[in-house]
Design an enzyme around this catalytic site. Structure first.
Site: not given
Ligand code: CP
Length: 308
Positions: A107, A134, A137, A225, A266, A294
């Site tokens: 990430r 992403h 997700q 979001d 998400c 997830r």
């Molecule tokens: N939705 C998501 O990626 O959550 P986090 O940022 O907690 O990993």
């Protein structure tokens, strides 16, 4: 072995196979205690590096638990604590990690970091979020929709809010899974043209409708979001809130969608900003299934990357 970098870079039939495997693995786990390893241990003896240059709850824990359930081991690494955060190049980091681990999930901020990691690593790399996309997700989101309502192909999905990195992966998914996507939000926060163009080239041009009430008419799924993403400057917070307030998903907006429409977010959410608690905790919401999936979707992605 193959990397999972983005939904638009992965063949549609492969994406479908990943979702099918995720559903099968979830079904096989039904009734088992949380965190207990699966009977099937395809990752036995394998080591996975999970690198985070941004905060995370769901991605960090679901990847960690998922790899362990499949018999593998994980190292959760903070970019800042590695030499990566102190000037070592991404390419050198990728070469070194490839000598130790079987797979890298990262990430990060810039998409270029992900791409360089994938270019120089000898092991598969998974995109755990960049400023631009992403994909893990949205694989979970497609799985979640289909669990509740059957095939997503041909359905109307409406995104209300910021045209951000999560929207980008929805745009890719519209093209790959064949659903109709509408974006409703202020012009200043429109998604990148490239994401819209991808869906259009796949025969699923994205509709832009500035009026959220008109946008959600007939929606099968409404998604939103956070109004300020991790990479957005906090100085933009007030301006963004003012621009995005008309796009809040509340009970009135949901009442204009189909009666059996689903609601997704998400997470993490800022309750009563982008979505009200009444919607998040209401009858349309599938946000907890979305978070759970997830785990299952990523387990299938990891297996796909390693050819297991
Ligand atoms: N939705 C998501 O990626 O959550 P986090 O940022 O907690 O990993």
């Amino acid at each position: 072995m193959q990397s999972f970098l983005d939904i638009h870079k992965t063949d549609a039939t492969e994406l479908r196979a990943i979702i099918d495997q995720a559903r099968a693995m979830k079904a096989a786990r039904n009734g088992r205690p949380k965190g207990e390893a699966d009977d099937d241990q395809p990752l036995k003896g394998r080591m996975v590096a999970l690198i985070f240059e941004k905060p995370s709850t769901r991605t960090r824990i679901s990847f960690d638990v998922g790899v362990r359930q499949m018999g593998g081991q994980t190292m959760v690494l903070s970019g800042a604590d590695m030499q990566l955060g102190h000037g070592e190049t991404i390419a050198d980091t990728a070469r070194v990690l490839s000598r130790y681990v079987d797979l890298i999930m990262i990430r990060t901020f810039e998409e270029q970091t992900l791409m360089e990691m994938a270019e120089y690593a000898d092991v598969p790399v998974i995109n755990g979020l960049t400023n631009r996309t992403h994909p893990c997700q949205i694989m979970a989101d497609v799985m979640t929709y289909e669990e509740h309502r059957g095939p997503i192909a041909g359905k109307k999905v409406v995104w209300s809010g910021d045209g951000n990195n999560v929207f980008a992966s929805f745009a890719h998914a519209a093209g790959q899974f064949g659903f109709d996507l509408t974006f409703t939000g202020p012009e200043t926060l429109d998604p990148e043209r490239a994401w819209m163009d991808f869906a259009a080239t796949k025969g699923r041009p994205i509709t832009v409708e500035r009026n959220p009430e008109r946008a959600v008419k007939g929606a099968d799924l409404v998604v939103t979001d956070t109004w300020v993403s991790m990479h957005d400057p906090q100085s933009a917070r007030e301006r963004r809130h003012n621009q995005l307030r008309p796009y809040q998903v509340n009970e009135h907006l949901m009442s204009l969608a189909k009666p059996d429409a689903l609601f997704m977010h998400c997470l993490p959410a800022h309750r009563d900003d982008e979505a009200t608690s009444a919607v998040m905790d209401g009858p349309h919401s599938v946000i907890w299934d979305e978070a759970e999936n997830r785990l299952h979707a990523q387990k299938a992605i990891v297996r796909w990357c390693l050819g297991l």
